[in-house]
Design a protein around this motif. Structure first.
Motif, PDB file in Angstrom:
ATOM      1  N   ASP A  36       0.804  -1.212   0.000  1.00  0.00           N
ATOM      2  CA  ASP A  36       0.000   0.000   0.000  1.00  0.00           C
ATOM      3  C   ASP A  36       0.843   1.272   0.000  1.00  0.00           C
ATOM      4  N   ALA A  37       2.178   1.143   0.252  1.00  0.00           N
ATOM      5  CA  ALA A  37       3.030   2.331   0.325  1.00  0.00           C
ATOM      6  C   ALA A  37       3.135   2.998  -1.037  1.00  0.00           C
ATOM      7  N   VAL A  38       3.167   4.317  -1.034  1.00  0.00           N
ATOM      8  CA  VAL A  38       3.276   5.111  -2.254  1.00  0.00           C
ATOM      9  C   VAL A  38       4.704   5.624  -2.370  1.00  0.00           C
ATOM     10  N   THR A  39       5.290   5.540  -3.561  1.00  0.00           N
ATOM     11  CA  THR A  39       6.624   6.079  -3.793  1.00  0.00           C
ATOM     12  C   THR A  39       6.490   7.474  -4.382  1.00  0.00           C
ATOM     13  N   ALA A  40       7.221   8.434  -3.787  1.00  0.00           N
ATOM     14  CA  ALA A  40       7.102   9.818  -4.240  1.00  0.00           C
ATOM     15  C   ALA A  40       8.482  10.458  -4.339  1.00  0.00           C
ATOM     16  N   PRO A  41       8.734  11.278  -5.362  1.00  0.00           N
ATOM     17  CA  PRO A  41      10.010  11.994  -5.458  1.00  0.00           C
ATOM     18  C   PRO A  41      10.064  13.137  -4.456  1.00  0.00           C
ATOM     19  N   PHE A  42      11.270  13.564  -4.101  1.00  0.00           N
ATOM     20  CA  PHE A  42      11.400  14.652  -3.137  1.00  0.00           C
ATOM     21  C   PHE A  42      10.746  15.930  -3.631  1.00  0.00           C
ATOM     22  N   ASN A  44       8.120  16.488  -5.161  1.00  0.00           N
ATOM     23  CA  ASN A  44       6.666  16.540  -5.038  1.00  0.00           C
ATOM     24  C   ASN A  44       6.199  16.242  -3.618  1.00  0.00           C
ATOM     25  N   TYR A  45       7.125  16.303  -2.666  1.00  0.00           N
ATOM     26  CA  TYR A  45       6.799  15.846  -1.318  1.00  0.00           C
ATOM     27  C   TYR A  45       6.996  16.979  -0.322  1.00  0.00           C
ATOM     28  N   ALA A  46       6.024  17.877  -0.237  1.00  0.00           N
ATOM     29  CA  ALA A  46       6.170  19.109   0.518  1.00  0.00           C
ATOM     30  C   ALA A  46       6.194  18.893   2.026  1.00  0.00           C
ATOM     31  N   SER A  47       5.692  17.766   2.506  1.00  0.00           N
ATOM     32  CA  SER A  47       5.566  17.583   3.958  1.00  0.00           C
ATOM     33  C   SER A  47       6.761  16.873   4.585  1.00  0.00           C
ATOM     34  N   LEU A  48       7.837  16.670   3.820  1.00  0.00           N
ATOM     35  CA  LEU A  48       8.975  15.929   4.348  1.00  0.00           C
ATOM     36  C   LEU A  48       9.558  16.565   5.598  1.00  0.00           C
ATOM     37  N   ALA A  49       9.659  17.897   5.624  1.00  0.00           N
ATOM     38  CA  ALA A  49      10.303  18.573   6.743  1.00  0.00           C
ATOM     39  C   ALA A  49       9.522  18.425   8.034  1.00  0.00           C
ATOM     40  N   SER A  50       8.223  18.159   7.965  1.00  0.00           N
ATOM     41  CA  SER A  50       7.419  18.123   9.179  1.00  0.00           C
ATOM     42  C   SER A  50       6.946  16.721   9.541  1.00  0.00           C
ATOM     43  N   SER A  51       7.477  15.696   8.879  1.00  0.00           N
ATOM     44  CA  SER A  51       6.970  14.344   9.083  1.00  0.00           C
ATOM     45  C   SER A  51       7.933  13.485   9.886  1.00  0.00           C
ATOM     46  N   HIS A  52       7.391  12.479  10.592  1.00  0.00           N
ATOM     47  CA  HIS A  52       8.221  11.433  11.145  1.00  0.00           C
ATOM     48  C   HIS A  52       8.700  10.566   9.990  1.00  0.00           C
ATOM     49  N   VAL A  53       9.997  10.382   9.876  1.00  0.00           N
ATOM     50  CA  VAL A  53      10.543   9.623   8.768  1.00  0.00           C
ATOM     51  C   VAL A  53      11.588   8.650   9.287  1.00  0.00           C
ATOM     52  N   GLU A  68       2.191   8.866   6.620  1.00  0.00           N
ATOM     53  CA  GLU A  68       1.515   8.865   5.323  1.00  0.00           C
ATOM     54  C   GLU A  68       1.759   7.602   4.514  1.00  0.00           C
ATOM     55  N   ASP A  69       2.529   6.636   5.069  1.00  0.00           N
ATOM     56  CA  ASP A  69       2.824   5.384   4.378  1.00  0.00           C
ATOM     57  C   ASP A  69       3.390   5.672   2.987  1.00  0.00           C
ATOM     58  N   MET A  70       4.453   6.481   2.967  1.00  0.00           N
ATOM     59  CA  MET A  70       5.021   6.934   1.701  1.00  0.00           C
ATOM     60  C   MET A  70       6.530   6.718   1.701  1.00  0.00           C
ATOM     61  N   VAL A  71       7.054   6.189   0.605  1.00  0.00           N
ATOM     62  CA  VAL A  71       8.482   5.957   0.433  1.00  0.00           C
ATOM     63  C   VAL A  71       9.068   7.039  -0.468  1.00  0.00           C
ATOM     64  N   VAL A  72      10.211   7.600  -0.042  1.00  0.00           N
ATOM     65  CA  VAL A  72      10.866   8.662  -0.809  1.00  0.00           C
ATOM     66  C   VAL A  72      12.308   8.229  -1.080  1.00  0.00           C
ATOM     67  N   PRO A  73      12.705   8.000  -2.328  1.00  0.00           N
ATOM     68  CA  PRO A  73      14.048   7.519  -2.643  1.00  0.00           C
ATOM     69  C   PRO A  73      15.087   8.642  -2.630  1.00  0.00           C
ATOM     70  N   PHE A  74      15.902   8.675  -1.597  1.00  0.00           N
ATOM     71  CA  PHE A  74      16.920   9.721  -1.468  1.00  0.00           C
ATOM     72  C   PHE A  74      18.047   9.543  -2.487  1.00  0.00           C
ATOM     73  N   HIS A  75      18.325   8.302  -2.903  1.00  0.00           N
ATOM     74  CA  HIS A  75      19.453   8.063  -3.798  1.00  0.00           C
ATOM     75  C   HIS A  75      19.250   8.699  -5.171  1.00  0.00           C
ATOM     76  N   LEU A  76      18.020   9.086  -5.509  1.00  0.00           N
ATOM     77  CA  LEU A  76      17.801   9.797  -6.761  1.00  0.00           C
ATOM     78  C   LEU A  76      18.363  11.209  -6.688  1.00  0.00           C
ATOM     79  N   GLN A  77      18.528  11.733  -5.457  1.00  0.00           N
ATOM     80  CA  GLN A  77      19.149  13.038  -5.258  1.00  0.00           C
ATOM     81  C   GLN A  77      20.655  12.915  -5.037  1.00  0.00           C
ATOM     82  N   GLU A  78      21.085  11.820  -4.399  1.00  0.00           N
ATOM     83  CA  GLU A  78      22.489  11.635  -4.017  1.00  0.00           C
ATOM     84  C   GLU A  78      23.091  10.470  -4.801  1.00  0.00           C
ATOM     85  N   PRO A  79      23.942  10.765  -5.793  1.00  0.00           N
ATOM     86  CA  PRO A  79      24.474   9.688  -6.643  1.00  0.00           C
ATOM     87  C   PRO A  79      25.583   8.872  -5.984  1.00  0.00           C
TER      88      PRO A  79
END
Length: 342
Positions: A36-42, A44-53, A68-79
């Motif tokens: 059920d988890a949703v994958t989202a790019p950074f 498009n993910y405005a609530s990252l700064a205020s969320s438990h992660v 929010e049961d959402m996965v955000v792939p950091f490696h797309l930003q950090e090569p």
């Protein structure tokens, strides 16, 4: 400082890699164990700064938003390959090391709405291989405390631990390499006090939690050491949940090259004592509280059976009502907790 004392300081302070060598896994790269988890790019993910992660990694680094049961792939930003990482308590920065041409560089990610701002802080001048624990295979941890980052290198077989300690001061962006033992001990002692470890007392083979003027035994129902010989017995890591309703601790029941023993949990009143993992005493990766839930990494016997005995670890979390554990994500080797931004 003897080998066991140094080991206790390290386990109390450092939170990183479980003792299996890293490797890529297609299922982990997809970053979804929860259908059920949703994958989202950074971006498009405005609530990252205020969320438990929770940040977790196999060979790649992802964030998982618990609320929010959402996965955000950091490696797309950090090569670059991420070697170690930690968050500040304000939830606005992640500090991490990456590997470039075999050496470590310290970097910073600043979280605002949208994509994080990434920047270099320092070339640490340390070889990657010099920052790997030769006995357990664990990476040297990165720990934040009061505007400073501490990490270690130079594994020594004499004490089965890292022999050199380094401190990076964020305000001045200055690096102190190979600080003296007293400075390192003061850092670890302060970390220990801030995490509430001074609220615990050992008497013989039992561990007690200080609640007001009371000492409450939190290990007497676990039968951790039925034998009479107490020479190879003690407690390495103990910490109360933020609301002081629960406690968790690691006991070592034997010592070979490294200590061995289980991870345990109990309610702060001494009830509902449980064993969570059979052998975590040797790991540098301390469990982490988020609220009254404990997150930790353990070997996953079910997945090992599916993978012909290959060492596989997963991320587990406890249920507050029962103190029982459940698997949260499989094939996780490292993790940290990002608190809501203040």
């Amino acid at each position: 400082m003897n080998a066991i004392s140094m080991r206790i300081c390290s386990v109390l302070a450092l939170c990183m890699l479980f003792a299996c060598s890293p490797g890529k896994n297609q299922k982990q790269q997809e970053a979804v164990n929860d259908d059920d988890a949703v994958t989202a790019p950074f971006g498009n993910y405005a609530s990252l700064a205020s969320s438990h992660v929770i940040a977790y990694q196999d060979s790649l680094l992802f964030f998982y938003n618990v609320d929010e049961d959402m996965v955000v792939p950091f490696h797309l930003q950090e090569p670059d390959e991420v070697f170690s990482f930690t968050f500040d308590p304000d939830g606005r920065h992640m500090y991490y090391t990456v590997v470039r041409k075999g050496k470590l560089t310290l970097r910073q990610a600043t979280f605002t709405d949208g994509a994080p701002k990434l920047e270099d802080l320092a070339d640490l001048g340390l070889d990657k291989e010099d920052c790997i624990h030769q006995c357990t295979g664990e990476n040297s941890s990165l720990v934040y405390r009061k505007g400073k980052l501490i990490f270690q290198s130079g594994f020594s077989w004499d004490g089965y631990s890292f022999s050199k300690t380094h401190i990076f001061t964020l305000a001045s962006r200055s690096l102190q390499k190979d600080v003296d033992m007293d400075t390192a001990e003061q850092f670890f002692a302060g970390y220990k006090q801030e995490t509430g470890a001074d609220q615990f007392v050992t008497k013989g083979k039992l561990l007690y939690f200080r609640s007001g003027k009371q000492l409450i035994c939190v290990s007497d129902k676990l039968k951790l050491r039925p034998e009479e010989d107490a020479d190879d017995f003690g407690y390495l890591w103990y910490q109360a949940s933020p609301d002081r309703s629960k406690v968790a601790f690691t006991a070592y029941t034997s010592i070979g090259d490294l200590p061995h023993g289980p991870l345990c949990i109990a309610n702060a009143d001494g009830s509902n004592q449980r064993l969570l993992a059979e052998d975590l005493a040797a790991s540098e990766l301390s469990p982490i509280w988020m609220g009254n839930k404990l997150y930790f990494i353990d070997q996953d016997s079910e997945l090992e059976a599916e993978n012909d005995g290959d060492c596989t670890t997963s991320l587990y979390v406890t249920e507050p009502e029962t103190n029982e554990r459940s698997r949260m994500f499989d094939r996780v080797r490292r993790f940290a907790i990002k608190l809501p931004a203040k």
